[in-house]
Design a protein around this motif. Structure first.
Motif, PDB file in Angstrom:
ATOM      1  N   PHE A  88       3.013   5.997  -2.780  1.00 28.79           N
ATOM      2  CA  PHE A  88       4.190   6.815  -3.073  1.00 28.79           C
ATOM      3  C   PHE A  88       4.461   6.853  -4.574  1.00 28.79           C
ATOM      4  CE2 PHE A  88       8.758   7.498  -3.646  1.00 28.79           C
ATOM      5  CZ  PHE A  88       8.929   8.665  -2.921  1.00 28.79           C
ATOM      6  N   THR A  89       4.342   5.703  -5.224  1.00 29.82           N
ATOM      7  CA  THR A  89       4.545   5.649  -6.680  1.00 29.82           C
ATOM      8  C   THR A  89       3.520   6.514  -7.396  1.00 29.82           C
ATOM      9  OG1 THR A  89       5.422   3.397  -6.501  1.00 29.82           O
ATOM     10  CG2 THR A  89       4.686   4.107  -8.678  1.00 29.82           C
ATOM     11  N   HIS A  90       2.276   6.466  -6.919  1.00 27.34           N
ATOM     12  CA  HIS A  90       1.219   7.256  -7.552  1.00 27.34           C
ATOM     13  C   HIS A  90       1.473   8.750  -7.388  1.00 27.34           C
ATOM     14  CE1 HIS A  90      -2.774   8.083  -9.127  1.00 27.34           C
ATOM     15  NE2 HIS A  90      -2.994   8.879  -8.094  1.00 27.34           N
ATOM     16  N   ILE A  95       0.834  -1.205   0.000  1.00 25.53           N
ATOM     17  CA  ILE A  95       0.000   0.000   0.000  1.00 25.53           C
ATOM     18  C   ILE A  95       0.868   1.254   0.000  1.00 25.53           C
ATOM     19  CG2 ILE A  95      -1.713   1.318   1.315  1.00 25.53           C
ATOM     20  CD1 ILE A  95      -2.792  -1.331   2.374  1.00 25.53           C
ATOM     21  N   ARG A  96       1.890   1.239   0.865  1.00 28.02           N
ATOM     22  CA  ARG A  96       2.763   2.409   0.969  1.00 28.02           C
ATOM     23  C   ARG A  96       3.509   2.643  -0.347  1.00 28.02           C
ATOM     24  NH1 ARG A  96       5.141   0.899   5.234  1.00 28.02           N
ATOM     25  NH2 ARG A  96       3.772   1.896   6.750  1.00 28.02           N
ATOM     26  N   ASP A 142      -1.563   7.286   7.981  1.00 21.91           N
ATOM     27  CA  ASP A 142      -2.792   6.631   7.517  1.00 21.91           C
ATOM     28  C   ASP A 142      -2.542   5.186   7.106  1.00 21.91           C
ATOM     29  OD1 ASP A 142      -4.731   8.615   7.933  1.00 21.91           O
ATOM     30  OD2 ASP A 142      -4.102   9.689   6.152  1.00 21.91           O
ATOM     31  N   VAL A 143      -1.393   4.915   6.519  1.00 23.40           N
ATOM     32  CA  VAL A 143      -1.065   3.525   6.174  1.00 23.40           C
ATOM     33  C   VAL A 143      -0.810   2.717   7.440  1.00 23.40           C
ATOM     34  CG1 VAL A 143       0.574   2.020   4.984  1.00 23.40           C
ATOM     35  CG2 VAL A 143      -0.179   4.140   3.894  1.00 23.40           C
ATOM     36  N   ASN A 144      -0.084   3.312   8.400  1.00 19.37           N
ATOM     37  CA  ASN A 144       0.182   2.611   9.659  1.00 19.37           C
ATOM     38  C   ASN A 144      -1.099   2.296  10.420  1.00 19.37           C
ATOM     39  OD1 ASN A 144       2.919   2.655   9.189  1.00 19.37           O
ATOM     40  ND2 ASN A 144       3.290   4.493  10.392  1.00 19.37           N
ATOM     41  N   ALA A 145      -2.130   3.137  10.231  1.00 16.61           N
ATOM     42  CA  ALA A 145      -3.399   2.909  10.930  1.00 16.61           C
ATOM     43  C   ALA A 145      -4.083   1.629  10.461  1.00 16.61           C
ATOM     44  CB  ALA A 145      -4.324   4.107  10.712  1.00 16.61           C
TER      45      ALA A 145
END
Length: 607
Positions: free
Chosen positions: A129-131, A124-125, A155-158
C-alpha cells in the motif's frame, strides 16, 4: 441470444483490457520464496520459543511407539497376556505425560505461529500500500481500481496459510520425517528400505502435476482480479447502467465471468487435491509391504510383535508429514501465484521519480515558465507540441480550447503528475524535476471538476488540505467560498458524516468543499480545472466574489469554458491539438475574431 453474445463479446474485451493480470508464464522461482521470507526475518526471535516447543512436541511424539514396543516385548507375557502391573502403570503414566506435553507444545506452537503470520501479512500489506502511494499516474492510467484492490487484499490473504502454518510446519515435518527414517532403518534396515521404496514413485507422479497446478492457481488469481475490477466498475457506474437499462447485460456479463472463475477454481482445486490420493495409495502400498515382509521376519524369528506394532505406528506417523509436505507444496504454489502478482506491483517504479539529490522547493513567489514543452501519453502521439508559457507571480491564466486540446495536460505537468518528453517546467526559475515532490505539491493547490469527497466528516474533508488546521481556520475558508451556510444547515454542521464520494451532497456543495480544502492549504499557485462546471449560476456568483480576494497575490491557472470565469484573467491561452494558437486578454482576443471569438460566440449561441 443477443444478451449471451453481448456477454461473450464483453469477456473478450475484458481479456484485452486486463493484460497486466495475464497468467505469468515463469518457472517456479525459489528466489521469490526467499524474498517472501525477508518479511518474516524481523520476527526470527519470536520464532525461537516456537521452534523449541516444536522440537519438544516432535520428540514426545517419536518416543511413544518405543514405549509401546518395550511394553509388548519386555513387560507383557505374550503367551498369557499378563505382565508386571506396576511397570505397565508406570509406562502408561509416562505415555500420558508425553501426550500432555505434546498437547501443550502444539497449542503454544499454533497460537504463536498464527500471531507471527498475521504480523508478516500486516508488513506485506503495508509495504504494497505504501509503495502504491508513490507510483505515478501512468501506473493507474492502465489499471482498473479493482485490479489494484485485489493485490492488496486477496493476493496478500492468499499467503496466510504459508506464513501462519507452512514455515514452522515445514521444519517440524522435516525433523519428524528424518527422525522416523533413522528409527526405521536402525530397528531393521532391510524392512525400512522395503516400506520406503514407494516414496520415490510418489514424487515422480506428483512432480508432473506441479507446473500445471501452479499455472492453474495463477489463472484463478487472474480471473478473481477481473471479477473485482468489474464489480468495482459496476458499482461506480450503477447510475449509468440503470439509466441505459443495461442491468440484464451487466448481469449476464458478471455471470459469465463468475462461471469462468468457478471453473478455474474447480480445476485448480481438483489438481491440488490430487496429492492426497497419491499419498494415500502410496501409504497403502507401504503398509502392505510392512505386514507382508514383517510377518515373514517374525516367522523366522528375526523380528518381534512389539517391533512390528512400533513399526506400524511409525509408518502411520511417516506418511503424516509427507502428506503435510504435499499440502505445503500446494500452499507454495498458491503463494507463488500470489507473490508474483504482489512483487509485480512492488517492482513497479514511478515514471515520475525524485532525483537522489532533489532538494526541497523553497517558499516560492509564483513565477511559472513552460519552456518548449513536448509531451506524449503514448509514443509518437504528442499531446503538447513546443509549448512555451511565461507567467509572473500573482497573474491569473486561463486555458481554453476544445476537448483534447491539451489544457489538463499542462496542469498535470505543473503538478508533476507526468514529466515532459522534452523541455522543462520552471517555478521561480527552478526546474521542478530538481525538487522533492512533497515540497512542490504542498505549494500548489488543485481543484478538479470531478471532486473527490472522502468518507468522514465535513471538517475532515476540508482539513485534508492542512491536517493541523484549527476549527477557526476551517470555518474561515468555508466562509470565504460561501460554503459555511450550507454546512451549518446540515444535521451536525461541520461534524456531519458524509458517505463515500460525498453522495449525500449536491455537485455544487462538493465543489465548494474542494475549494475550501484547496484554499486551506494556502498555496502560492492555485489551479482550477473546470472547478465551476458543476456549480449553479447563483453559487458561481458567490464564488466569483470570493475568488477576487482569494486569488489576490497567488498565481492561478484556470481551465474553464464559462465566460464569467475567464474573462477577467490576465492572460488567456487558446490551445488546439496541443499547440498555442492564440494568446492575450479577453478584449484582445475578441478583437482578433479568431478561435477564441468563435468559442465565445458558440457558447452564447447555446445559452
Amino acid at each position: 441470444m443477443a444478451t449471451k453474445a453481448t456477454a461473450n463479446e464483453a469477456v473478450k474485451r475484458d481479456r484485452f483490457v486486463y493484460t497486466d493480470d495475464d497468467v505469468i508464464e515463469k518457472s517456479f522461482n525459489w528466489q521469490q520464496m526467499r524474498r517472501l521470507y525477508t518479511y518474516m526475518k524481523p520476527h526470527n526471535r519470536e520464532l525461537i520459543p516456537v521452534l523449541i516447543m516444536m522440537m519438544i512436541g516432535t520428540l514426545t511424539r517419536l518416543g511413544v511407539p518405543l514405549l509401546i514396543y518395550y511394553a509388548i516385548d519386555n513387560v507383557i507375557n505374550q503367551k498369557t497376556g499378563t505382565g508386571d502391573t506396576s511397570t505397565l502403570w508406570l509406562l502408561g503414566a509416562i505415555m500420558l505425560g508425553m501426550y500432555i506435553i505434546q498437547l501443550l507444545a502444539t497449542q503454544y506452537r499454533i497460537k504463536h505461529t498464527n500471531i507471527i503470520g498475521q504480523k508478516v501479512l500486516l508488513s506485506i500489506r503495508s509495504h504494497i500500500f505504501t509503495h502504491i502511494q508513490k507510483l505515478s499516474f501512468r501506473f493507474f492510467d492502465k489499471r482498473p481500481a479493482g485490479s489494484v484492490l485485489v493485490r492488496v487484499t486477496n493476493d496478500v490473504n492468499a499467503l496466510q496459510d504459508l506464513f501462519t502454518n507452512g514455515v514452522v510446519n515445514l521444519l517440524m515435518d522435516i525433523i519428524q520425517l528424518a527422525g522416523i527414517i533413522v528409527i526405521l532403518l536402525v530397528i531393521n534396515f532391510k524392512l525400512g528400505l522395503a516400506v520406503m521404496i514407494t516414496v520415490p514413485l510418489m514424487f515422480i507422479i506428483s512432480t508432473s502435476l506441479r507446473k500445471k497446478i501452479r499455472f492453474a492457481w495463477q489463472e484463478v488469481r487472474m480471473k478473481n482480479s477481473r471479477i473485482n475490477s468489474h464489480l468495482n466498475e459496476s458499482i461506480q457506474g450503477m447510475k449509468v447502467t440503470q439509466a441505459f437499462v443495461q442491468e440484464k447485460n451487466n448481469i449476464a456479463f458478471f455471470e459469465q465471468m463468475n462461471a469462468s472463475n468457478l471453473k478455474s477454481w474447480n480445476r485448480a482445486s481438483a489438481m491440488n487435491q490430487s496429492f492426497g490420493p497419491i499419498i494415500e495409495v502410496t501409504a497403502a502400498l507401504g503398509t502392505c509391504i510392512l505386514y507382508w515382509y514383517g510377518s515373514h521376519l517374525i516367522s523366522i524369528g528375526a523380528f518381534t510383535i512389539g517391533l512390528l506394532v512400533a513399526y506400524s505406528t511409525y509408518m502411520a506417523h511417516f506418511w503424516e508429514p509427507i502428506n503435510r509436505l504435499g499440502q505445503l507444496y500446494s500452499q507454495l504454489l498458491i503463494a507463488m501465484a500470489s507473490s508474483e502478482r504482489i512483487f509485480e506491483f512492488i517492482d513497479e517504479q514511478p515514471t515520475v521519480e525524485e532525483k537522489k539529490d532533489a532538494k526541497p522547493l523553497p517558499q516560492i513567489r509564483g513565477d511559472v515558465s513552460f519552456d518548449n514543452i513536448v509531451f506524449e501519453y503514448e509514443p509518437d502521439r504528442p499531446a503538447l507540441k513546443n509549448i512555451s508559457i511565461n507567467v509572473k507571480a500573482g497573474q491569473s491564466i486561463a486555458l481554453v480550447g476544445h476537448t483534447g486540446s491539451g489544457k489538463s495536460t499542462i496542469i498535470n505537468l505543473l503538478c508533476r503528475f507526468y514529466d515532459p518528453v522534452q523541455g522543462s517546467v520552471l517555478i521561480d526559475g527552478i526546474d521542478i524535476r530538481d525538487v522533492t515532490l512533497d515540497s512542490l505539491r504542498k505549494q500548489v493547490g488543485l481543484v478538479m471538476q470531478d471532486t473527490f469527497i472522502f468518507s468522514g466528516t465535513i471538517r475532515d474533508n476540508i482539513r485534508y488540505g492542512k491536517l493541523d488546521a484549527t476549527h477557526d481556520e476551517i470555518v474561515q475558508v468555508a466562509k470565504a467560498v460561501n460554503a459555511h451556510d450550507f454546512i451549518m444547515s446540515l444535521p451536525d454542521g461541520y461534524d456531519t458524516q458524509v458517505e463515500e464520494r460525498g453522495n449525500m451532497l449536491s455537485m455544487g456543495q462538493r465543489q465548494l468543499l474542494s475549494f475550501a480544502r484547496a484554499l486551506l492549504s494556502n498555496p502560492k499557485i492555485l489551479i482550477l480545472d473546470e472547478a465551476t462546471a458543476s456549480i449553479d449560476t447563483d453559487t458561481e456568483l458567490k464564488i466569483q466574489e470570493a475568488l477576487k480576494v482569494l486569488l489576490k497575490g497567488r498565481t492561478s491557472f484556470m481551465i474553464a469554458h464559462r465566460l464569467s470565469t475567464i474573462r477577467h484573467a490576465d492572460d488567456i491561452i487558446v490551445l488546439d491539438h496541443g499547440q498555442i494558437v492564440e494568446q492575450g486578454n479577453h478584449e484582445q482576443l475578441m478583437e482578433k475574431q479568431g478561435v477564441y471569438h468563435g468559442l465565445i460566440k458558440a457558447q452564447y449561441r447555446f445559452l
